[in-house]
Write a protein that holds these residues in place. Structure first.
Motif, mmCIF file in Angstrom:
data_model
loop_
_atom_site.group_PDB
_atom_site.id
_atom_site.type_symbol
_atom_site.label_atom_id
_atom_site.label_comp_id
_atom_site.label_asym_id
_atom_site.label_seq_id
_atom_site.Cartn_x
_atom_site.Cartn_y
_atom_site.Cartn_z
ATOM 1 N N VAL A 251 0.824 -1.216 0.000
ATOM 2 C CA VAL A 251 0.000 0.000 0.000
ATOM 3 C C VAL A 251 0.853 1.260 0.000
ATOM 4 O O VAL A 251 0.590 2.207 -0.767
ATOM 5 N N PHE A 252 1.877 1.306 0.841
ATOM 6 C CA PHE A 252 2.609 2.550 1.067
ATOM 7 C C PHE A 252 3.892 2.676 0.249
ATOM 8 O O PHE A 252 4.341 3.790 -0.025
ATOM 9 N N VAL A 253 4.514 1.570 -0.129
ATOM 10 C CA VAL A 253 5.836 1.646 -0.762
ATOM 11 C C VAL A 253 5.754 1.328 -2.249
ATOM 12 O O VAL A 253 5.956 2.195 -3.108
ATOM 13 N N HIS A 254 5.465 0.064 -2.574
ATOM 14 C CA HIS A 254 5.492 -0.361 -3.972
ATOM 15 C C HIS A 254 4.592 -1.586 -4.121
ATOM 16 O O HIS A 254 4.651 -2.505 -3.294
ATOM 17 N N PRO A 255 3.760 -1.622 -5.173
ATOM 18 C CA PRO A 255 2.895 -2.803 -5.382
ATOM 19 C C PRO A 255 3.727 -4.070 -5.567
ATOM 20 O O PRO A 255 4.718 -4.084 -6.304
ATOM 21 N N LEU A 256 3.321 -5.121 -4.873
ATOM 22 C CA LEU A 256 4.032 -6.392 -4.932
ATOM 23 C C LEU A 256 3.269 -7.376 -5.811
ATOM 24 O O LEU A 256 2.045 -7.371 -5.830
#
Length: 286
Positions: A251-256
């Motif tokens: 949600v906050f950093v990078h889509p996995l």
């Protein structure tokens, strides 16, 4: 044989001997030897010897075997009950993954389908135990988790979902208790949490600093206490923390890749393992 038995009974050796066994072997051993050789009850009446002590060996063995059979039957009944009450969880989990409703469809149906697996676990502690604080706290945590699942369906209710999950983790923390303390485990948990929060902090909006910090603190406390308990509770909190960490990063950093599949799989398994701990930790903590 009669002379031998009489000698044992009177504390003598054999015929004509003036040496007494009484000074060497206690009277209770004399009575035991005589009773075993005769294959019947030891010598009543002996007011100083309880009745259970002078029952023959075969009688005591049969009583112990009966207790083992009763214990085995009790365990089998509990196992059957556990399977019956876990069936709704398996069914609702299968429905969730088979339907796989897109995240873009923010509807009450999506919220219900996502929450039902956790809600179905609420009855498990009630069915297998007679209540107690551990079972009640676990059930409260499951209900709060289900509420959090529903809130996350709508992006605008994200903070409400975080609050519900934080409440669930706090209830789990209270259920696990503070014994054994395991201070070394606490230090490791704090270290891992600080490192992870430090990485998240680089990508958070300023208004999310405090909510995420509080959430990480509650998760860390739950993780510490669950790992200290070990067993299914330990594995459950570890998977639950991993699920939260992956969700936060997505949600906050990078889509996995496959984030939703991995997150929900570990999440449902974590809730199941925590719920199963009621069989081992429920009686101990109550």
């Amino acid at each position: 044989m009669g002379t031998l038995l009489e000698g044992i009974k009177q504390g003598q050796l054999l015929r004509g001997s003036s040496f007494s066994l009484g000074a060497v072997i206690s009277p209770s051993i004399h009575r035991t030897l005589f009773g075993l050789m005769c294959n019947h009850d030891l010598f009543p009446p002996y007011p100083d010897l309880p009745a259970s002590r002078y029952r023959p060996l075969w009688h005591r063995t049969s009583m112990e075997s009966g207790k083992e059979v009763l214990l085995l039957k009790t365990l089998l009944v509990q196992h059957q009950q556990a399977r019956r009450w876990l069936s709704p969880f398996i069914v609702t989990c299968s429905i969730y993954f088979l339907l796989w409703i897109p995240e873009s469809q923010s509807t009450w149906v999506s919220a219900l389908v996502k929450s039902l697996p956790v809600l179905s676990l609420v009855v498990y502690p009630w069915a297998l135990t007679s209540g107690g604080s551990y079972a009640w706290l676990l059930q409260g945590g499951l209900v709060c988790s289900a509420v959090g699942n529903a809130c996350l369906i709508w992006p605008e209710a994200f903070l409400h979902g975080m609050t519900a999950f934080a409440a669930a983790h706090f209830l789990y923390f209270c259920a696990f208790g503070l014994s054994p303390l395991q201070p070394a485990l606490l230090l490791l948990t704090i270290l891992a949490s600080v490192v992870y929060y430090g990485l998240l902090l680089l990508y958070l909006e300023p208004d999310m600093f405090l909510p995420v910090a509080v959430y990480v603190l509650v998760v860390s406390a739950m993780l510490w206490r669950g790992l200290a308990q070990g067993g299914s509770a330990g594995w459950g909190v570890l998977l639950l923390a991993l699920s939260d960490a992956m969700l936060a990063w997505d949600v906050f950093v990078h889509p996995l890749p496959y984030a939703r599949l991995v997150t929900m799989s570990t999440y449902y398994l974590a809730q199941l393992l925590i719920t199963l701990s009621v069989k081992s930790l429920g009686l101990k903590n109550d």
